[in-house]
Design a protein around this motif. Structure first.
Motif, mmCIF file in Angstrom:
data_model
loop_
_atom_site.group_PDB
_atom_site.id
_atom_site.type_symbol
_atom_site.label_atom_id
_atom_site.label_comp_id
_atom_site.label_asym_id
_atom_site.label_seq_id
_atom_site.Cartn_x
_atom_site.Cartn_y
_atom_site.Cartn_z
ATOM 1 N N LEU A 9 0.833 -1.200 0.000
ATOM 2 C CA LEU A 9 0.000 0.000 0.000
ATOM 3 C C LEU A 9 0.873 1.259 0.000
ATOM 4 C CD1 LEU A 9 -2.746 1.377 0.145
ATOM 5 C CD2 LEU A 9 -2.681 1.034 2.635
ATOM 6 N N ILE A 13 1.130 4.303 -2.833
ATOM 7 C CA ILE A 13 0.833 5.700 -2.520
ATOM 8 C C ILE A 13 2.047 6.601 -2.712
ATOM 9 C CG2 ILE A 13 0.232 7.285 -0.639
ATOM 10 C CD1 ILE A 13 -1.635 5.063 0.428
ATOM 11 N N ASN A 27 1.835 15.802 2.813
ATOM 12 C CA ASN A 27 1.976 14.398 3.174
ATOM 13 C C ASN A 27 3.415 13.949 2.976
ATOM 14 O OD1 ASN A 27 -1.028 13.813 3.401
ATOM 15 N ND2 ASN A 27 -0.861 14.604 1.331
ATOM 16 N N CYS A 59 0.154 11.602 6.887
ATOM 17 C CA CYS A 59 -0.959 11.262 6.001
ATOM 18 C C CYS A 59 -2.132 12.155 6.396
ATOM 19 C CB CYS A 59 -1.322 9.798 6.135
ATOM 20 S SG CYS A 59 0.032 8.660 5.758
ATOM 21 N N CYS A 144 -5.257 4.741 5.949
ATOM 22 C CA CYS A 144 -5.341 4.613 4.482
ATOM 23 C C CYS A 144 -6.586 3.859 4.060
ATOM 24 C CB CYS A 144 -4.091 3.906 3.948
ATOM 25 S SG CYS A 144 -2.578 4.813 4.230
ATOM 26 N N TYR A 148 -10.685 6.615 7.778
ATOM 27 C CA TYR A 148 -9.905 7.850 7.839
ATOM 28 C C TYR A 148 -10.760 9.051 8.255
ATOM 29 C CZ TYR A 148 -7.804 12.153 6.130
ATOM 30 O OH TYR A 148 -7.355 13.439 6.030
ATOM 31 N N TRP A 160 -5.993 14.282 1.554
ATOM 32 C CA TRP A 160 -5.609 12.881 1.777
ATOM 33 C C TRP A 160 -6.734 11.956 1.331
ATOM 34 C CZ3 TRP A 160 -1.355 10.281 2.036
ATOM 35 C CH2 TRP A 160 -1.368 8.963 2.488
ATOM 36 N N LEU A 164 -6.526 8.832 -1.293
ATOM 37 C CA LEU A 164 -7.019 7.480 -0.998
ATOM 38 C C LEU A 164 -8.050 7.036 -2.034
ATOM 39 C CD1 LEU A 164 -7.384 7.593 2.890
ATOM 40 C CD2 LEU A 164 -5.521 6.599 1.537
ATOM 41 N N ARG A 169 -8.801 3.130 -2.268
ATOM 42 C CA ARG A 169 -8.963 2.707 -0.859
ATOM 43 C C ARG A 169 -10.304 3.123 -0.290
ATOM 44 N NH1 ARG A 169 -6.856 -1.143 1.026
ATOM 45 N NH2 ARG A 169 -6.957 -0.250 3.094
#
Length: 174
Positions: A9, A13, A27, A59, A144, A148, A160, A164, A169
């Motif tokens: 993951l 990212i 980030n 994040c 993630c 979140y 963010w 995702l 995600r």
């Protein structure tokens, strides 16, 4: 043990962070520590395992302290005067913050705990709850993943959240 899923993951990212200026500024998923944090005595094994994936992270409002900072941040695991919290460095390891509110690794079972946003300073809060059963699950399912927004209080569509969404995600409206 931190799973391959968490590493995969992060690897999906990390390159995306450079594709938009807001993602790059807000980030960070630093490269892993070359020594895996071996020089950090008394640090939970799940934190050391995470250092093999990234030396800390930012994040959105969720931060995991990097290896050069984490030891100095253990003051969070002491009870401030007048605190409702009952923390000790022997039982709790402060690994990071969510919007300036600390989150901890339980040294006994390595579950992740935090003070949910209740409108008061974290150290005055009566609530202290488990956020995830492991650091791997905290990263994959919460930081993630679909939890979140509830963790951070962020609005759907924040920077963010959009990242995702880009990596699949989370889905809009979920």
């Amino acid at each position: 043990m931190t799973s391959v899923e968490a590493g995969d993951l992060v690897e999906r990212i990390r390159p995306l962070l450079t594709t938009e200026s807001e993602w790059r500024m807000m980030n960070s998923l630093p490269l892993p520590k070359s020594d895996g944090g071996a020089v950090l005595p008394g640090v939970p094994s799940s934190y050391l395992e995470m250092l093999k994936i990234a030396d800390g992270f930012i994040c959105g409002p969720v931060v995991m302290f990097d290896s050069s900072t984490v030891i100095s941040m253990q003051f969070y695991a002491e009870n401030p005067e007048g605190s409702s919290a009952r923390l000790t460095k022997e039982e709790w390891f402060c690994a990071g913050v969510v919007s300036d509110e600390p989150w901890f690794i339980n040294r006994l079972d390595e579950s992740i705990w935090l003070f949910p946003d209740t409108g008061v300073e974290w150290w005055m809060s009566e609530q202290f709850e488990e956020a995830a059963p492991s650091l791997k699950e905290f990263l994959v399912d919460v930081v993630c993943g679909p939890r979140y927004v509830s963790l951070t209080g962020a609005q759907e569509g924040d920077q963010w959240w959009r990242l995702l969404e880009r990596v699949g995600r989370i889905q809009e409206g979920v």
